[in-house]
Design a protein around this motif. Structure first.
Motif, short mmCIF file in Angstrom:
data_model
loop_
_atom_site.label_atom_id
_atom_site.label_comp_id
_atom_site.label_asym_id
_atom_site.label_seq_id
_atom_site.Cartn_x
_atom_site.Cartn_y
_atom_site.Cartn_z
N ALA A 1 22.44 -25.90 14.77
CA ALA A 1 22.59 -24.63 14.06
C ALA A 1 21.98 -23.46 14.84
CB ALA A 1 21.95 -24.72 12.68
N CYS B 1 19.17 -15.95 13.89
CA CYS B 1 19.06 -15.11 12.70
C CYS B 1 17.95 -15.63 11.79
CB CYS B 1 20.40 -15.09 11.95
SG CYS B 1 21.71 -14.23 12.84
N ASN C 1 28.76 -12.34 9.17
CA ASN C 1 29.06 -13.62 8.52
C ASN C 1 28.48 -14.80 9.28
OD1 ASN C 1 30.49 -12.38 6.45
ND2 ASN C 1 32.45 -12.53 7.52
N ALA C 2 28.56 -14.74 10.62
CA ALA C 2 28.00 -15.82 11.44
C ALA C 2 26.48 -15.86 11.30
CB ALA C 2 28.39 -15.63 12.90
N CYS C 3 25.87 -14.70 11.20
CA CYS C 3 24.41 -14.62 11.06
C CYS C 3 23.96 -15.22 9.73
CB CYS C 3 23.96 -13.17 11.18
SG CYS C 3 22.17 -12.96 11.40
N ILE C 4 24.66 -14.86 8.67
CA ILE C 4 24.33 -15.40 7.35
C ILE C 4 24.56 -16.90 7.31
CG2 ILE C 4 24.97 -15.38 4.90
CD1 ILE C 4 23.28 -13.00 5.74
N SER C 5 25.64 -17.35 7.95
CA SER C 5 25.92 -18.80 7.99
C SER C 5 24.83 -19.55 8.74
CB SER C 5 27.28 -19.05 8.66
OG SER C 5 28.33 -18.46 7.93
N GLN C 6 24.39 -18.99 9.87
CA GLN C 6 23.32 -19.62 10.63
C GLN C 6 22.03 -19.65 9.82
OE1 GLN C 6 21.48 -17.63 14.13
NE2 GLN C 6 22.09 -19.45 15.28
N PHE D 1 21.76 -19.75 6.58
CA PHE D 1 21.92 -20.75 5.51
C PHE D 1 21.71 -22.17 6.04
CE2 PHE D 1 24.87 -23.79 3.52
CZ PHE D 1 24.30 -23.86 2.24
N PHE D 2 22.42 -22.52 7.10
CA PHE D 2 22.36 -23.89 7.60
C PHE D 2 21.00 -24.22 8.23
CE2 PHE D 2 27.05 -23.44 7.56
CZ PHE D 2 27.33 -24.55 6.76
N THR D 3 20.38 -23.24 8.86
CA THR D 3 19.06 -23.48 9.44
C THR D 3 18.06 -23.85 8.36
OG1 THR D 3 19.49 -21.91 11.24
CG2 THR D 3 17.20 -22.48 10.81
N ARG E 1 24.28 -21.60 20.09
CA ARG E 1 24.58 -20.16 20.07
C ARG E 1 23.68 -19.41 21.03
NH1 ARG E 1 25.37 -15.97 21.04
NH2 ARG E 1 26.30 -14.21 19.92
#
Length: 328
Positions: free
Chosen positions: A90, A193, A109-114, A116-118, A94
């Motif tokens: 995660a 992020c 969106n990619a920042c928020i996804s990262q 969340f998963f982190t 990147r």
């Protein structure tokens, strides 16, 4: 380009609505601007990432194919290896891409996804470590009932409870993070992020989320650590009652790998949430994050394999099979 990282704790004045914009991209500063140092960091992270993924995949494969590794202990180890792969994946790929291409931009969106998963994988790991300590408690303190208590159905429920508890914990702060606005800067002083770095560039009132994030972190830390400590108090008490020194040594050896991994995980967490001076805070945060996201996932497979006779035997048997098939 001057950076303005103002920490808005409980600020009552809102910025002019004309200056408030909805950003679609962020810029990640990374670790350093030195080109030579970036090359060294890239090589180091690439090697550690490849070792992390290959090592944890090997453990997953062994626990799936070897009939001797079908107990609850190895089922939890299998899930732990999956989380380690997911957690490091995660963050690190990147960052490697950013160093290799020079492209430091990341979409909202990619920042928020990262983000969340982190946090999903990172927090679930702590609950799983607590679950693994309970498994060791049952194995040593209640050996005659181990197969009954830690049956496959119970193990599935424990794993699901780790994931669901994490989702319930991260949902409120993540929902608040989705409502953040950014108007003065889109530059994140980190290599991924991170929530603290994101809050520093937000121009909305972040007081609630700034109280919620450390509050949730402390709650998770205390809850899981209490489970681990209580389990090992009972384990040590039981082991010390064993009449044979050989029995005590064997019992301690079954817990040693888990104790080392717990020490690394909780030790790193303590460093992240200690409060250094403002000047050194982000530097220390980045350094410890590198430890958590790259070095720990790489070390854990070696810790479990080098100190576990059954895993080593399963690995040797796998090598023999591969060599036999290749010779034929």
């Amino acid at each position: 380009m001057s950076l303005n990282f103002t920490h808005r704790l409980g600020r009552s004045q809102e910025p002019d609505m004309r200056n408030r914009t909805t950003l679609t991209t962020f810029i990640l500063l990374g670790l350093t601007e030195d080109p030579q140092l970036q090359i060294l960091i890239f090589i180091f992270l690439l090697v550690t990432y490849m070792l992390s993924v290959s090592g944890n995949l090997t453990i997953i494969f062994l626990t799936l194919v070897d009939v001797h590794l079908k107990t609850a202990m190895y089922f939890f180890l299998q899930n732990f290896s999956f989380i380690e792969i997911s957690f490091t994946s995660a963050c690190i790929p990147r960052f490697l891409y950013s160093i290799a291409t020079g492209d430091r931009t990341v979409t909202y969106n990619a920042c928020i996804s990262q983000l969340f998963f982190t946090y999903l994988f990172g927090i679930t790991e702590f609950f799983l470590l607590a679950t693994m300590s309970y498994d060791r408690y049952v194995a040593i303190c209640k050996p005659l009932h181990y197969m009954t208590i830690m049956n496959h159905r119970a193990c599935i429920k424990l794993i699901l409870s780790c994931w669901l508890t994490t989702l319930l914990i991260i949902f409120p702060p993540l929902t608040l993070a989705l409502g953040l606005k950014f108007c003065e800067s889109n530059i994140i002083d980190h290599f991924f992020c991170d929530i603290n770095a994101i809050l520093k560039i937000s121009c909305t009132d972040t007081w609630i989320i700034e109280q919620m994030v450390p509050g949730c972190s402390v709650m998770i830390f205390i809850m899981t650590l209490v489970c681990v400590v209580l389990s090992y108090i009972y384990i040590i008490r039981t082991i010390l009652r064993f009449p044979s020194a050989q029995q005590r040594k064997k019992a301690f050896s079954t817990c040693s790998s888990h104790i080392i991994v717990v020490s690394i995980s909780y030790g790193s967490c303590i460093f992240v949430y200690t409060k250094p001076s403002a000047k050194d805070e982000m530097v220390i945060n980045k350094g410890v994050t590198i430890l958590i996201t790259s070095i720990s996932p790489m070390l854990n497979p070696f810790i479990y394999t080098l100190r576990n006779k059954q895993v080593k035997e399963a690995f040797k048997e796998l090598i023999k099979r591969v060599l036999f098939l290749s010779n034929n």
